[in-house]
Design a protein around this motif. Structure first.
Motif, mmCIF file in Angstrom:
data_model
loop_
_atom_site.group_PDB
_atom_site.id
_atom_site.type_symbol
_atom_site.label_atom_id
_atom_site.label_comp_id
_atom_site.label_asym_id
_atom_site.label_seq_id
_atom_site.Cartn_x
_atom_site.Cartn_y
_atom_site.Cartn_z
ATOM 1 N N GLY A 13 0.820 -1.201 0.000
ATOM 2 C CA GLY A 13 0.000 0.000 0.000
ATOM 3 C C GLY A 13 0.855 1.253 0.000
ATOM 4 O O GLY A 13 2.093 1.206 0.033
ATOM 5 N N GLU A 14 0.198 2.391 -0.041
ATOM 6 C CA GLU A 14 0.893 3.675 -0.098
ATOM 7 C C GLU A 14 1.073 4.232 1.294
ATOM 8 O O GLU A 14 0.096 4.528 1.986
ATOM 9 C CB GLU A 14 0.092 4.654 -0.952
ATOM 10 C CG GLU A 14 0.741 6.029 -1.072
ATOM 11 C CD GLU A 14 -0.110 6.984 -1.861
ATOM 12 O OE1 GLU A 14 -0.937 7.686 -1.219
ATOM 13 O OE2 GLU A 14 0.032 7.028 -3.095
ATOM 14 N N LEU A 179 -3.796 18.115 11.026
ATOM 15 C CA LEU A 179 -3.866 16.810 10.353
ATOM 16 C C LEU A 179 -2.613 15.990 10.626
ATOM 17 O O LEU A 179 -2.698 14.820 11.037
ATOM 18 C CB LEU A 179 -4.044 17.020 8.852
ATOM 19 C CG LEU A 179 -3.850 15.768 7.980
ATOM 20 C CD1 LEU A 179 -4.985 14.786 8.182
ATOM 21 C CD2 LEU A 179 -3.713 16.159 6.508
ATOM 22 N N HIS A 180 -1.463 16.579 10.417
ATOM 23 C CA HIS A 180 -0.227 15.804 10.577
ATOM 24 C C HIS A 180 0.053 15.497 12.042
ATOM 25 O O HIS A 180 0.628 14.431 12.356
ATOM 26 C CB HIS A 180 0.930 16.567 9.932
ATOM 27 C CG HIS A 180 0.871 16.578 8.436
ATOM 28 N ND1 HIS A 180 0.244 17.571 7.722
ATOM 29 C CD2 HIS A 180 1.320 15.680 7.518
ATOM 30 C CE1 HIS A 180 0.331 17.305 6.432
ATOM 31 N NE2 HIS A 180 0.962 16.165 6.276
ATOM 32 N N GLY A 181 -0.379 16.361 12.942
ATOM 33 C CA GLY A 181 -0.248 16.039 14.354
ATOM 34 C C GLY A 181 -1.079 14.830 14.735
ATOM 35 O O GLY A 181 -0.632 13.966 15.500
ATOM 36 N N MET A 182 -2.293 14.750 14.191
ATOM 37 C CA MET A 182 -3.161 13.611 14.504
ATOM 38 C C MET A 182 -2.668 12.334 13.840
ATOM 39 O O MET A 182 -2.749 11.242 14.427
ATOM 40 C CB MET A 182 -4.593 13.922 14.086
ATOM 41 C CG MET A 182 -5.242 15.005 14.938
ATOM 42 S SD MET A 182 -7.022 15.186 14.682
ATOM 43 C CE MET A 182 -7.055 15.804 13.007
ATOM 44 N N LEU A 183 -2.141 12.431 12.612
ATOM 45 C CA LEU A 183 -1.624 11.234 11.945
ATOM 46 C C LEU A 183 -0.438 10.651 12.703
ATOM 47 O O LEU A 183 -0.256 9.427 12.732
ATOM 48 C CB LEU A 183 -1.224 11.568 10.503
ATOM 49 C CG LEU A 183 -2.382 11.876 9.552
ATOM 50 C CD1 LEU A 183 -1.860 12.204 8.150
ATOM 51 C CD2 LEU A 183 -3.362 10.706 9.473
ATOM 52 N N GLU A 184 0.380 11.511 13.316
ATOM 53 C CA GLU A 184 1.489 11.003 14.126
ATOM 54 C C GLU A 184 0.965 10.190 15.302
ATOM 55 O O GLU A 184 1.512 9.129 15.637
ATOM 56 C CB GLU A 184 2.333 12.175 14.623
ATOM 57 C CG GLU A 184 3.174 12.846 13.542
ATOM 58 C CD GLU A 184 4.018 13.975 14.116
ATOM 59 O OE1 GLU A 184 4.080 14.106 15.363
ATOM 60 O OE2 GLU A 184 4.606 14.737 13.321
ATOM 61 N N ARG A 185 -0.106 10.658 15.934
ATOM 62 C CA ARG A 185 -0.700 9.910 17.040
ATOM 63 C C ARG A 185 -1.301 8.598 16.567
ATOM 64 O O ARG A 185 -1.145 7.555 17.199
ATOM 65 C CB ARG A 185 -1.787 10.742 17.720
ATOM 66 C CG ARG A 185 -1.284 11.894 18.551
ATOM 67 C CD ARG A 185 -2.430 12.469 19.378
ATOM 68 N NE ARG A 185 -2.014 13.574 20.213
ATOM 69 C CZ ARG A 185 -2.783 14.150 21.120
ATOM 70 N NH1 ARG A 185 -4.014 13.710 21.323
ATOM 71 N NH2 ARG A 185 -2.340 15.167 21.842
ATOM 72 N N LEU A 186 -2.022 8.662 15.456
ATOM 73 C CA LEU A 186 -2.740 7.484 14.984
ATOM 74 C C LEU A 186 -1.804 6.407 14.461
ATOM 75 O O LEU A 186 -2.212 5.244 14.337
ATOM 76 C CB LEU A 186 -3.738 7.887 13.900
ATOM 77 C CG LEU A 186 -4.909 8.745 14.392
ATOM 78 C CD1 LEU A 186 -5.696 9.294 13.223
ATOM 79 C CD2 LEU A 186 -5.822 7.935 15.295
ATOM 80 N N GLY A 190 -1.719 1.752 14.239
ATOM 81 C CA GLY A 190 -1.691 1.028 12.968
ATOM 82 C C GLY A 190 -2.169 1.819 11.770
ATOM 83 O O GLY A 190 -2.298 1.264 10.673
ATOM 84 N N ILE A 191 -2.432 3.110 11.933
ATOM 85 C CA ILE A 191 -2.853 3.939 10.803
ATOM 86 C C ILE A 191 -1.588 4.511 10.180
ATOM 87 O O ILE A 191 -1.125 5.604 10.532
ATOM 88 C CB ILE A 191 -3.808 5.065 11.255
ATOM 89 C CG1 ILE A 191 -4.946 4.495 12.092
ATOM 90 C CG2 ILE A 191 -4.348 5.830 10.056
ATOM 91 C CD1 ILE A 191 -5.797 3.488 11.357
ATOM 92 N N THR A 192 -0.999 3.757 9.249
ATOM 93 C CA THR A 192 0.286 4.152 8.667
ATOM 94 C C THR A 192 0.244 4.259 7.153
ATOM 95 O O THR A 192 1.175 4.798 6.559
ATOM 96 C CB THR A 192 1.365 3.130 9.054
ATOM 97 O OG1 THR A 192 0.948 1.820 8.616
ATOM 98 C CG2 THR A 192 1.584 3.106 10.564
ATOM 99 N N LEU A 197 -6.811 4.601 6.152
ATOM 100 C CA LEU A 197 -7.758 5.674 6.445
ATOM 101 C C LEU A 197 -9.196 5.182 6.388
ATOM 102 O O LEU A 197 -10.080 5.732 7.036
ATOM 103 C CB LEU A 197 -7.559 6.830 5.461
ATOM 104 C CG LEU A 197 -6.214 7.564 5.561
ATOM 105 C CD1 LEU A 197 -6.087 8.600 4.444
ATOM 106 C CD2 LEU A 197 -6.057 8.230 6.916
ATOM 107 N N ASP A 198 -9.427 4.122 5.593
ATOM 108 C CA ASP A 198 -10.783 3.579 5.496
ATOM 109 C C ASP A 198 -11.277 3.059 6.842
ATOM 110 O O ASP A 198 -12.473 3.096 7.133
ATOM 111 C CB ASP A 198 -10.844 2.451 4.471
ATOM 112 C CG ASP A 198 -10.733 2.956 3.044
ATOM 113 O OD1 ASP A 198 -10.324 2.191 2.167
ATOM 114 O OD2 ASP A 198 -11.060 4.149 2.819
ATOM 115 N N SER A 199 -10.355 2.556 7.667
ATOM 116 C CA SER A 199 -10.771 1.992 8.951
ATOM 117 C C SER A 199 -11.259 3.071 9.911
ATOM 118 O O SER A 199 -11.893 2.759 10.921
ATOM 119 C CB SER A 199 -9.606 1.231 9.597
ATOM 120 O OG SER A 199 -8.548 2.116 9.932
#
Length: 563
Positions: A13-14, A179-186, A190-192, A197-199
């Motif tokens: 995946g990407e 957005l990028h702050g939350m993606l670091e947490r997630l 397992g949100i990598t 993102l679908d989950s």
């Protein structure tokens, strides 16, 4: 022999670090895509956490910008007079978007305007993958650190360099940082990858989907449904015009409430009660919630906790906002909230001179008693130091008259004060006084309406679709309802016999309000009235314009404060 095979990059995946995001924010003339226009577009394109491009332009909305929008955004008619219309802006923006993931805070709002603009001007909507940072925030932040998910709150939580200010590009930049702050947490969950993102869009787990068979034996009729746990405990009570469709909807991906999903995981069965009318179903729901207190019901879960305003029980009473099931003499309400009860108290205190100190005073003042500044200002007769000679009993008579009967003297006194503050350009204080007066009038109106309903028994009818819907009430409680296509008077006679069979001591406040809303709908006709169904000539309804003014102001603010 087992052969290890390394997966291709396509199979993996990407990674989100390689995903291109376009964070967009719009400023508009209002909240409806069909009736309002875009005034500004701002967008930030990022990849790997780095900004690779920005897009910003003012947009000519083709008409005047409402004053409250100008006050909110700072965008004036003069600023957009030379700006391009949205038809000229869209091609450039869609090219900037490309095949990136589209991100917005409260994405439904921004995407709704963009899709409507494309539809109007003949551009194909590219249907990009969409990420809503409000949804991400519900997963990435706690209620303690972010009690609401507004952009300004999240910007504070994640320490963004840019502060949201209701201008499109600045808000888009702040959203991008959030957005990028939350993606670091997630990433820790397992949100990598882009596919992960679908989950976050709350897919319905297969274990819950299998429970959808509960709906198969539910009738497709109006009524009340109750989800039950393994021990027969009531988990959740609801109502619907179509029970089967409503119960089935709980097991689809559109059900995203975490608490409800927890409830569905425990549920083993669903009970239903078919009702002849939606009115009866709604009232039965309120009664069942009051009786069983289901753990997953939030609305009506504590019906006895209704806000009221009353005088305390002491020699020199003061006003107190309380929560109770029913009001007594010299109780104003039910109020819409404890905040409204306190606002109404402030109106009475200022207009009448009710003492505001919380000390329980003795009948004979203590030798060391001292009065507060309100005595010097002439706002209180100071029973704390003057006792019975203060004339406080006259104040109490005026207060009890306002709480029990007529708020007009208070309204007039407050009206003069509001006008005086406005003349002195003290608009903020005038607005506060207006809100306090509105809360007082609203509580008095509700007092009058419910008192009239409790004073009689009646049967009423209204036309619904191709049938007649009848309802019978006894002192505020629903005694029965029915739906007929003919024979209205026979049905009314039968419902009238249910008055004496009703086994409810006192109707819940919420039930009385539901009954009043039904009775006050246009086209409702009274067939039988036993007792007095009237509104007092001196009722608070004469001052309704104060309530309407406050609501209108509130609706305008909500429309503009979408972030």
């Amino acid at each position: 022999m087992t052969v290890a095979v390394q997966g291709s990059l396509e199979e993996i995946g990407e990674p989100l670090s390689a995903t291109t995001f376009v964070v967009v924010d719009l400023e508009t003339t209002g909240g409806s895509p069909r009736d309002c226009e875009i005034t500004e577009i701002g967008a930030v394109k990022t990849r790997g956490g780095e900004v690779v491009g920005e897009f910003q332009t003012l947009v000519d909305p083709g008409g005047p910008i409402p004053p409250y929008i100008v006050a909110l955004t700072g965008i004036t008619d003069a600023m957009v007079v030379a700006a391009p219309p949205i038809a000229q802006v869209l091609p450039s923006f869609l090219e900037f978007l490309g095949d990136a993931v589209l991100v917005a805070h409260n994405a439904r709002f921004d995407v709704g305007f963009l899709k409507e603009a494309c539809r109007r001007h003949g551009y194909a909507w590219p249907a990009p993958e969409i990420v809503d940072t409000v949804l991400l925030a519900r997963r990435a932040t706690t209620k303690e650190e972010a009690p609401n998910k507004k952009l300004v709150t999240l910007a504070r939580v994640f320490g963004t360099r840019v502060t949201p200010n209701h201008r499109a590009l600045e808000d888009a930049r702040a959203t991008s940082e959030v957005l990028h702050g939350m993606l670091e947490r997630l990433a820790a969950f397992g949100i990598t990858h882009r596919e992960d993102l679908d989950s976050l869009r709350n897919p319905m787990p297969s274990a819950l989907r299998r429970k959808a068979t509960m709906a198969d034996r539910v009738p497709a009729k109006p009524g009340v449904y109750t989800f039950c746990g393994p021990l027969g405990e009531r988990l959740y009570v609801g109502t619907s015009r179509n029970l089967r469709a409503r119960v089935k909807s709980y097991f689809t991906s559109s059900e995203s409430r975490r608490g409800i999903r927890d409830m569905l995981a425990l549920a083993v069965d669903v009970d239903t009660v078919v009702c002849p009318t939606q009115l009866e179903a709604t009232i039965l729901e309120v009664r069942m919630i009051d009786q069983w207190r289901p753990r997953y019901n939030r609305r009506s879960a504590r019906p006895e906790r209704t806000a009221w305003l009353r005088l305390t029980d002491e020699r020199y009473p003061r006003l107190s906002a309380v929560k109770s099931a029913y009001g007594e003499p010299s109780w104003l309400g039910p109020m819409r909230s404890m905040a409204d009860a306190r606002l109404a108290a402030s109106a009475l205190e200022q207009a009448i001179g009710i003492r505001t100190c919380t000390t329980r005073l003795t009948i004979v003042p203590r030798a060391d008693a001292r009065a507060c500044i309100l005595k010097d200002l002439g706002a209180c007769t100071a029973p704390c130091i003057r006792g019975e000679e203060s004339g406080y009993d006259v104040t109490l008579l005026a207060a009890r008259d306002a709480l029990d009967r007529d708020v007009s003297p208070v309204v007039e006194a407050m009206r003069r004060e509001v006008a005086s503050r406005a003349e002195r350009l003290e608009y903020e204080r005038a607005g506060e006084l207006r809100d306090a007066l509105s809360a007082l009038v609203d509580g008095a109106m509700r007092r009058d309406r419910l008192a009239a309903l409790r004073a009689c028994r009646l049967v009423a009818v209204r036309r619904v679709d191709e049938a007649w819907e009848l309802a019978s009430f006894s002192h505020g409680a629903l005694a029965g309802s029915t739906r007929v296509e003919s024979g209205v008077w026979d049905a009314a006679d039968e419902l009238r016999t249910r008055w004496d069979a009703l086994e409810i001591d006192a109707a819940l406040v919420e039930e009385q309000e539901i009954a009043l809303r039904w009775l006050e709908r246009p086209g409702t006709r009274l067939l039988y009235v036993d007792g007095e169904w009237s509104s007092p000539v001196t009722g608070a309804g004469r001052h309704r314009h104060w309530v309407d003014a406050r609501r209108s102001d509130h609706d305008s603010r909500v429309g503009s404060e979408r972030r």
